[in-house]
Design a protein around this motif. Structure first.
Motif, mmCIF file in Angstrom:
data_model
loop_
_atom_site.group_PDB
_atom_site.id
_atom_site.type_symbol
_atom_site.label_atom_id
_atom_site.label_comp_id
_atom_site.label_asym_id
_atom_site.label_seq_id
_atom_site.Cartn_x
_atom_site.Cartn_y
_atom_site.Cartn_z
ATOM 1 N N ASN A 36 35.450 32.180 30.870
ATOM 2 C CA ASN A 36 35.013 33.459 31.603
ATOM 3 C C ASN A 36 34.206 33.150 32.464
ATOM 4 O O ASN A 36 33.128 32.221 32.345
ATOM 5 C CB ASN A 36 34.722 34.368 30.543
ATOM 6 N N ALA A 37 33.972 33.979 33.491
ATOM 7 C CA ALA A 37 32.955 33.925 34.500
ATOM 8 C C ALA A 37 32.613 32.423 35.215
ATOM 9 O O ALA A 37 31.379 32.216 35.395
ATOM 10 C CB ALA A 37 31.812 34.802 34.098
ATOM 11 N N SER A 38 33.560 31.768 35.311
ATOM 12 C CA SER A 38 33.462 30.194 35.769
ATOM 13 C C SER A 38 33.891 30.109 37.301
ATOM 14 O O SER A 38 33.504 28.976 37.849
ATOM 15 C CB SER A 38 34.400 29.416 34.914
ATOM 16 N N SER A 92 33.528 31.413 41.649
ATOM 17 C CA SER A 92 32.960 32.339 42.594
ATOM 18 C C SER A 92 33.814 32.875 43.047
ATOM 19 O O SER A 92 33.652 34.034 43.849
ATOM 20 C CB SER A 92 31.782 31.700 43.157
ATOM 21 N N ARG A 139 38.765 37.912 34.960
ATOM 22 C CA ARG A 139 38.128 37.323 33.968
ATOM 23 C C ARG A 139 37.404 36.073 34.180
ATOM 24 O O ARG A 139 36.150 35.751 33.535
ATOM 25 C CB ARG A 139 39.175 36.747 32.828
ATOM 26 N N THR A 140 38.156 35.156 35.080
ATOM 27 C CA THR A 140 37.159 33.857 35.189
ATOM 28 C C THR A 140 36.110 34.054 36.422
ATOM 29 O O THR A 140 35.394 33.193 36.690
ATOM 30 C CB THR A 140 38.363 32.947 35.854
ATOM 31 N N LEU A 141 36.176 35.291 37.131
ATOM 32 C CA LEU A 141 35.331 35.434 38.246
ATOM 33 C C LEU A 141 33.907 35.868 37.747
ATOM 34 O O LEU A 141 33.826 36.528 36.754
ATOM 35 C CB LEU A 141 35.711 36.411 39.216
ATOM 36 N N GLN A 142 32.991 35.187 38.292
ATOM 37 C CA GLN A 142 31.557 35.527 37.776
ATOM 38 C C GLN A 142 31.191 36.953 38.422
ATOM 39 O O GLN A 142 31.824 37.348 39.285
ATOM 40 C CB GLN A 142 30.490 34.440 38.462
ATOM 41 N N PRO A 143 30.355 37.594 37.923
ATOM 42 C CA PRO A 143 29.861 38.847 38.556
ATOM 43 C C PRO A 143 29.454 38.560 39.981
ATOM 44 O O PRO A 143 28.714 37.707 40.402
ATOM 45 C CB PRO A 143 28.726 39.571 37.499
ATOM 46 N N GLY A 186 31.597 37.860 42.168
ATOM 47 C CA GLY A 186 32.804 36.953 42.565
ATOM 48 C C GLY A 186 33.838 37.585 43.264
ATOM 49 O O GLY A 186 33.953 38.686 43.105
ATOM 50 N N ARG A 228 34.463 41.339 41.639
ATOM 51 C CA ARG A 228 34.021 41.699 40.366
ATOM 52 C C ARG A 228 32.566 41.837 40.006
ATOM 53 O O ARG A 228 31.771 41.589 40.555
ATOM 54 C CB ARG A 228 34.216 40.376 39.489
ATOM 55 N N THR A 271 30.866 43.393 37.418
ATOM 56 C CA THR A 271 30.107 43.183 36.094
ATOM 57 C C THR A 271 30.684 42.084 35.363
ATOM 58 O O THR A 271 32.029 41.741 35.542
ATOM 59 C CB THR A 271 29.823 44.274 35.247
#
Length: 170
Positions: A46-48, A50, A75-79, A81, A168, A170
């Motif tokens: 998750n959040a890995s 940009s 799911r994989t984007l950072q806040p 991103g 994204r 949050t």
């Protein structure tokens, strides 16, 4: 795109299923994974990421797969991103009725409003909509300043592609 995006020593990974594209990119020293986008994304935490881009990808996907792709990207984007997509523009009548179908792997044109809805549904805030690749001005009808001719020009010779950029939150 990979070469341009990788300037300033950014770590950029391309994803492709085409052996010819992969070989071409690797010959240029670019990092490319031979896999499908969803398979690659599901392997990431998750959040890995940009930024994720998909240029002329989504029109090749059945709707259920498109929803899964956007869900996995979110799911994989950072806040903060970004996810940037470019696809053929069905608002251009010539594109939607003729040019789009020259590629037998295309599933269906995706109207911009539908893709924006999918982004929002999956948790991405649309921050930019781009009109891309208009037909050359010499293809347009003369006297475009006349309202009806201007509208015909837009329907037939307006942007062949469009882009949407979502963030994204949050």
């Amino acid at each position: 795109w990979l070469k341009l995006a990788a300037h300033d020593n950014r770590r950029i990974t391309g994803i492709d299923s085409s052996p010819a594209s992969i070989e071409h990119c690797r010959a240029k020293g670019l990092l490319v994974e031979a896999t499908d986008a969803i398979g690659y994304l599901t392997s990431l935490p998750n959040a890995s990421l940009s930024v994720v881009t998909a240029f002329h990808v989504v029109e090749h996907l059945p709707m259920a797969v498109l929803l899964r792709l956007v869900t996995e990207v979110t799911r994989t984007l950072q806040p903060g991103g970004l996810f940037a997509v470019e696809t053929p523009n069905p608002g251009n009548v010539l594109m939607a009725s003729h040019h789009f179908w020259n590629d037998p792997t295309h599933q269906r044109p995706i109207p911009a409003a539908l893709l924006e809805f999918i982004f929002n549904y999956c948790g991405l805030h649309v921050v930019k909509r781009l009109e891309l690749n208009p037909a050359p001005s010499e293809e347009r009808l003369p006297y475009g300043e006349i309202e009806v001719i201007g509208r015909v020009n837009e329907y037939l010779y307006g942007p062949r592609d469009y882009g949407i950029v979502g963030r994204r939150e949050t």
